[in-house]
Design a protein around this motif. Structure first.
Motif, PDB file in Angstrom:
ATOM      1  N   PHE A 194       4.275  28.629  -3.066  1.00 19.85           N
ATOM      2  CA  PHE A 194       4.855  29.824  -2.948  1.00 19.85           C
ATOM      3  C   PHE A 194       6.282  29.628  -2.992  1.00 19.85           C
ATOM      4  CE2 PHE A 194       1.019  30.449  -1.167  1.00 19.85           C
ATOM      5  CZ  PHE A 194       0.211  30.779  -2.170  1.00 19.85           C
TER       6      PHE A 194
ATOM      7  N   ASP B   7       3.423  28.930  -9.054  1.00 17.17           N
ATOM      8  CA  ASP B   7       2.819  29.914  -7.308  1.00 17.17           C
ATOM      9  C   ASP B   7       1.799  30.870  -7.441  1.00 17.17           C
ATOM     10  OD1 ASP B   7       3.577  32.115  -5.953  1.00 17.17           O
ATOM     11  OD2 ASP B   7       5.064  33.127  -7.345  1.00 17.17           O
ATOM     12  N   GLY B   8       0.945  29.961  -5.747  1.00 13.27           N
ATOM     13  CA  GLY B   8       0.551  30.587  -5.940  1.00 13.27           C
ATOM     14  C   GLY B   8      -1.293  29.992  -6.620  1.00 13.27           C
TER      15      GLY B   8
ATOM     16  N   GLN C 147       9.199  31.314  -3.777  1.00 14.14           N
ATOM     17  CA  GLN C 147       9.700  32.226  -3.009  1.00 14.14           C
ATOM     18  C   GLN C 147       9.689  32.848  -1.318  1.00 14.14           C
ATOM     19  OE1 GLN C 147       7.078  32.888  -4.912  1.00 14.14           O
ATOM     20  NE2 GLN C 147       5.703  34.462  -2.800  1.00 14.14           N
ATOM     21  N   GLU C 148       8.899  32.327  -1.269  1.00 14.71           N
ATOM     22  CA  GLU C 148       8.727  32.142   0.730  1.00 14.71           C
ATOM     23  C   GLU C 148       9.660  31.766   0.898  1.00 14.71           C
ATOM     24  OE1 GLU C 148       7.264  34.707   2.416  1.00 14.71           O
ATOM     25  OE2 GLU C 148       6.750  35.327   0.065  1.00 14.71           O
TER      26      GLU C 148
ATOM     27  N   ARG D 252      -2.016  34.690   0.166  1.00 19.77           N
ATOM     28  CA  ARG D 252      -0.454  34.303   0.071  1.00 19.77           C
ATOM     29  C   ARG D 252      -0.396  33.305   1.613  1.00 19.77           C
ATOM     30  NH1 ARG D 252       1.828  35.146  -4.702  1.00 19.77           N
ATOM     31  NH2 ARG D 252       3.207  35.197  -3.445  1.00 19.77           N
TER      32      ARG D 252
END
Length: 422
Positions: A280, A3-4, A282-283, A351
């Motif tokens: 990402f 993530d990221g 979670q997006e 992000r």
């Protein structure tokens, strides 16, 4: 993928250490290898903080100024009286064309000629035309997606991003559909930096292919000019009062502009969007839970990807910008890719945040008289692609770090292996 992890190609910490250890006077942020390795980010981060209008004394592109903050870029982009796009002065990219190969196009012109040529082709993306195109784009996107393999690796760039945008280009030009991949090739050749092992190995080889492009489009022009005016781009140019008497060089310049503008930007945002959602996750979860977020996700993808890393201008007079004196004749590079990550203007800019409050606060389409004429078409294509993807699958996984284009102009992808979860 973590993530990221915005630049796993080289390693964020290693790239940052190198950028911060290099004296500012030795900075060359336009080095194409920084973009190929996705390691340009800390170089621009440092420039924004320490030297936002920076002079590179020497590079393979000659000396140039880098403008790296959002508001300074806006100041240059909206002042065409001082900062020129003229092809004869070097045009719109950091890389000067050889003087004998400088081809004008309306993006590489100043008013008044720019205005009348742009007006000739702008009806192709009128609201009425976009409304008429939407069902065609949706039908094609659906067909492309339905033919993808499920549960096995494939190249998203080739199978989806290139294919969809090339089909759209063929429609806009009314180009022979079965030969549409010629458009992809010419687009790639037009923006590549010739070098051994690259797409074309010499400037002579590049020019030879562009002459093939001119010959092909000249044949289409000659057909259309002898027919009643139609709504495709070639017919518009052939019958337009401001464009019907163009020289072959000017015609080729405008054709290449329209090919690259209609191809590279949308195709790399289609790839970049999927890549970003995997970085990402979670997006991606947000998106799957609420398909209505596509509307704000599309401009956010275009900001995050920034498919054209820069535009260049030439100073027509001495001018001061952010405390620096830019001299008449100097090359000035507006780094959209940096302005779109300006921490003072955009919160948490590294992000992808698909429900940002102001997702259209970005520089990717430019500003002023040269703002991208096809911006709404690009957004529509991305919206439709994601609407159709979400109808079909829960998740598409990026399997490894994509292979990127060696260019500091087009910020794009050569290959990205993915798998649709079965």
């Amino acid at each position: 993928m973590a993530d990221g992890a915005i630049m796993p190609a080289e390693g964020l910490e290693e790239a940052r250490a190198r950028a911060y250890a290099t004296p500012l006077e030795d900075f060359h942020p336009g080095d194409p290898d920084l973009f190929r390795t996705n390691s340009h980010w800390p170089w621009f981060e440092r420039l924004r903080k320490e030297d936002p209008v920076h002079y590179c004394r020497d590079s393979e592109f000659g000396p140039y100024w880098s403008v790296t903050r959002f508001n300074d870029i806006m100041a240059v982009d909206t002042n065409h009286e001082v900062f020129s796009s003229e092809a004869a002065l070097g045009g719109i990219t950091i890389r000067d064309a050889r003087p004998d190969l400088r081809r004008p196009s309306f993006i590489a012109m100043d008013p008044p000629k720019h205005d009348v040529q742009r007006k000739t082709v702008s009806p192709i993306v009128s609201p009425h035309n976009l409304q008429a195109m939407e069902p065609i784009i949706r039908e094609r996107a659906a067909k492309i997606l339905d033919e993808l393999p499920v549960g096995e690796p494939f190249d998203w760039v080739d199978k989806v991003s290139i294919e969809l945008t090339t089909q759209m280009l063929a429609t806009l030009f009314d180009f022979p559909f079965e030969e549409r991949r010629k458009l992809t090739r010419w687009s790639d050749v037009a923006i590549t930096i010739p070098a051994p092992g690259q797409l074309v190995e010499s400037e002579e080889a590049r020019q030879a292919e562009l002459m093939e492009c001119l010959a092909y489009f000249t044949r289409l022009w000659n057909e259309r000019v002898n027919e009643p005016p139609r709504t495709d781009l070639i017919s518009m140019l052939a019958h337009g009062e401001a464009t019907r008497d163009m020289s072959p060089d000017e015609y080729l310049g405008n054709v290449i502009l329209l090919i690259v503008g209609g191809n590279d930007t949308t195709r790399n945002s289609i790839s970049g969007g999927l890549y970003a959602l995997n970085l990402f996750p979670q997006e991606y979860d947000k998106l799957r839970a609420d398909h209505g977020l596509i509307a704000s996700m599309v401009p956010e993808i275009i900001r995050w990807q920034t498919p054209l890393a820069h535009m260049r201008r030439t100073a027509l007079q001495d001018v001061e910008l952010a405390g620096k004196t830019i001299r008449k004749g100097d090359k000035v590079v507006m780094w959209y890719v940096s302005g779109n990550r300006d921490e003072t203007m955009i919160e948490d800019p590294d992000r992808l945040i698909i429900d940002r409050e102001r997702p259209r606060q970005h520089l990717s389409f430019g500003f002023g008289i040269h703002r991208c004429v096809g911006n709404r078409l690009a957004e529509m294509q991305l919206r439709i692609v994601w609407e159709e993807i979400l109808k079909r699958w829960e998740r598409i996984e990026v399997l490894e770090e994509p292979r990127r284009v060696r260019s500091s102009f087009v910020k794009g992808y050569e290959q990205m292996l993915v798998r649709i979860a079965g």
